[in-house]
Design a protein around this motif. Structure first.
Motif, PDB file in Angstrom:
ATOM      1  N   LEU A   1       3.614  13.799   2.333  1.00 32.01           N
ATOM      2  CA  LEU A   1       2.775  14.316   3.416  1.00 32.01           C
ATOM      3  C   LEU A   1       3.549  15.177   4.408  1.00 32.01           C
ATOM      4  O   LEU A   1       3.056  15.433   5.510  1.00 32.01           O
TER       5      LEU A   1
ATOM      6  N   ARG B   1       5.143  18.783  -1.936  1.00 30.68           N
ATOM      7  CA  ARG B   1       4.182  18.334  -0.924  1.00 30.68           C
ATOM      8  C   ARG B   1       2.842  18.127  -1.613  1.00 30.68           C
ATOM      9  O   ARG B   1       2.446  18.893  -2.478  1.00 30.68           O
ATOM     10  N   ALA B   2       2.174  17.082  -1.224  1.00 29.07           N
ATOM     11  CA  ALA B   2       0.872  16.767  -1.823  1.00 29.07           C
ATOM     12  C   ALA B   2      -0.055  16.256  -0.734  1.00 29.07           C
ATOM     13  O   ALA B   2      -0.525  15.136  -0.791  1.00 29.07           O
ATOM     14  N   PHE B   3      -0.299  17.089   0.237  1.00 28.56           N
ATOM     15  CA  PHE B   3      -1.094  16.642   1.369  1.00 28.56           C
ATOM     16  C   PHE B   3      -2.536  16.375   0.941  1.00 28.56           C
ATOM     17  O   PHE B   3      -3.194  17.215   0.342  1.00 28.56           O
ATOM     18  N   HIS B   4      -2.983  15.194   1.257  1.00 27.52           N
ATOM     19  CA  HIS B   4      -4.385  14.807   1.086  1.00 27.52           C
ATOM     20  C   HIS B   4      -4.644  13.699   2.100  1.00 27.52           C
ATOM     21  O   HIS B   4      -3.848  12.773   2.215  1.00 27.52           O
ATOM     22  N   PRO B   5      -5.744  13.775   2.837  1.00 27.28           N
ATOM     23  CA  PRO B   5      -6.006  12.760   3.872  1.00 27.28           C
ATOM     24  C   PRO B   5      -6.045  11.328   3.332  1.00 27.28           C
ATOM     25  O   PRO B   5      -5.683  10.389   4.042  1.00 27.28           O
ATOM     26  N   ALA B   6      -6.441  11.142   2.093  1.00 26.17           N
ATOM     27  CA  ALA B   6      -6.504   9.791   1.530  1.00 26.17           C
ATOM     28  C   ALA B   6      -5.117   9.185   1.366  1.00 26.17           C
ATOM     29  O   ALA B   6      -4.986   7.957   1.298  1.00 26.17           O
ATOM     30  N   LEU B   7      -4.085  10.011   1.325  1.00 28.60           N
ATOM     31  CA  LEU B   7      -2.727   9.483   1.204  1.00 28.60           C
ATOM     32  C   LEU B   7      -2.307   8.727   2.462  1.00 28.60           C
ATOM     33  O   LEU B   7      -1.506   7.804   2.393  1.00 28.60           O
ATOM     34  N   TYR B   8      -2.835   9.122   3.617  1.00 30.20           N
ATOM     35  CA  TYR B   8      -2.557   8.362   4.838  1.00 30.20           C
ATOM     36  C   TYR B   8      -3.144   6.961   4.744  1.00 30.20           C
ATOM     37  O   TYR B   8      -2.522   5.987   5.150  1.00 30.20           O
TER      38      TYR B   8
END
Length: 131
Positions: free
Chosen positions: A99, A45-52
């Motif tokens: 995400l 998992r690599a959650f970062h808002p910019a990935l959206y």
């Protein structure tokens, strides 16, 4: 196979060309779905808002490329559009895996948009409306 050869021949039977297009799309979507399944076991998992934002912009770009491919002349235009639809599914699937769990909604979105491109390519082969 006969239906795949019919895809490259604009003068071939439309039903054979449509069947070949769906078989080609099914092979691409199943193959990439299998790869996504394997990736789900190893991809962290690599959650970062910019990935959206990246998922949205990348998906939009691939969808537009598929729509533009259908406007081109030639027997390969539907194949290119289906390939781009499968690429859209894979891209949004990988982004959804990165995400997860909140981003898993990107997988069905990618599948729906990819299948939309397949339907548009089928309409082009059938002689109906274009993109």
């Amino acid at each position: 196979m006969e239906v795949f050869r019919a895809l490259l021949d604009p003068g071939a039977d439309r039903a054979s060309r449509r069947r070949g297009l769906w078989l080609y799309g099914l092979a691409l979507f199943l193959g990439q779905g299998g790869v996504l399944l394997l990736l789900s076991l190893f991809l962290p998992r690599a959650f970062h808002p910019a990935l959206y934002l990246l998922a949205f912009l990348g998906g939009l770009w691939l969808y537009r490329q598929g729509r533009e491919a259908l406007k081109e002349e030639g027997p390969l235009a539907p194949l290119v559009a289906v390939g781009l639809g499968a690429a859209l599914f894979f891209f949004l699937g990988v982004m959804g895996l990165l995400l997860r769990p909140q981003g898993l909604w990107l997988l069905p979105l990618g599948l729906a948009l990819g299948l939309n491109l397949v339907r548009r390519a089928e309409r082009l082969i059938a002689g109906g409306r274009g993109p």
